[in-house]
Design an enzyme around this catalytic site. Structure first.
Site: not given
Length: 281
Positions: A2-3, A95, A114
């Site tokens: 995300p930005e 996750h 990740r």
DNA sequence: CCTTAGACCTGGAGGC
DNA sequence: TGCCTCCAGGTCTAAG
């Protein structure tokens, strides 16, 4: 992942379901998730706290709790969302690294394939931008003070490529790899142009397009190229408005030239070689 | 000061 | 199907 526009979308979505909610129970299974204290201290401190305020600074989320400020950075793949039940699909469940049980029976889940995302807790402060992890941020993408003069002051002596500078969060906070390409395209500037060669007027263009692209992307609830979603079932749509990013060999929407893909800073970078000519070569 | 490669992690896509 | 390589909305660090 995300930005600023995606972080803003996550923040607004969470605020709708979390405003004034209380955390009843915290379970954290990834030991590195909290990086300014142990996960057990982190879990214990959050128990019983209510969500009182919601803020975004650059790519950081800040939850103002009763006596704490809770800071979160999702990095590439982190997802924070509210769900009525824990996921049954083992591919998702594996996750989930933090489960915050709310007093209304819902769950706030942290999912991150990740494991790059990080969170911190601080004593509550009046000025969240002074929190240690946030003090390094430069002006936010939506700051009214972000203008050509500010950028000229920060950049006119630097020889680094302008794209590298746009990704430096200590200069502008909130731009990432997708929007950096879009901002430079709209500004007609080649990503490899050394900062020191840019005039204040060009930096003013960058500042102007930063604000307008961020606003449009926030209206579209962010960009979904691969994996971004802001809850279990919703994705942003700004990918339909991208002009160069992830469009290698497609026609430039302005001049029709094929979009090029190069590498800057080890990051994929897309540009129109006709609309974004380097003036020094 | 600047650049580059590597680290942190995992999954998906594409080639063979 | 399996194995391999490359790639990914981020950031930090070491080394030259």
């Amino acid at each position: 992942m995300p930005e600023a526009p995606e972080v803003a979308t996550v923040l607004h979505t969470l605020q709708e379901s979390l405003q004034d909610a209380a955390i009843e129970k915290v379970e954290i299974t990834h030991p590195k998730l909290a990086d300014n204290m142990s996960v057990s201290e982190f879990a214990k401190a959050l128990r019983g706290q209510h969500f009182r305020g919601f803020h975004r600074l650059g790519k950081y989320l800040v939850f103002e709790m009763d006596t704490l400020d809770w800071v979160a950075h999702l990095r590439m793949e982190g997802k924070l969302y509210v769900a009525d039940a824990l996921p049954e699909d083992p591919k998702i469940a594996k996750h989930i690294h933090a489960v915050f049980t709310l007093s209304n029976g819902q769950y706030l889940l942290y999912q991150d394939s990740r494991k790059f995302g990080r969170m911190q807790l601080y004593e509550k402060t009046e000025d969240i931008s002074s929190l240690p992890i946030l003090a390094k941020n430069g002006l936010d993408v939506l700051s009214p003070a972000l203008n050509g003069k500010y950028l000229y002051g920060k950049l006119h002596k630097k020889r680094i490529p302008i794209k590298t500078a746009l990704l430096d969060q200590s200069i502008i906070a909130g731009i990432g790899n997708i929007y950096a390409d879009e901002i430079l395209f709209e500004s007609g500037i080649h990503p490899l142009t050394p900062c020191s060669q840019l005039e204040e007027a060009q930096l003013e263009e960058i500042a102007r397009h930063t604000a307008s692209i961020m606003e449009k992307a926030m209206e579209a609830k962010g960009t979904t190229i691969r994996t971004f979603s802001f809850d279990q079932s919703h994705a942003g749509s700004y990918q339909d408005q991208l002009k160069v990013h992830d469009r290698q060999d497609a026609a430039c929407p302005v001049c029709g030239s094929p979009i090029e893909k190069i590498t800057v800073n080890n990051r994929s970078t897309y540009l129109c070689p006709h609309c974004q000519k380097r003036k020094d070569q």
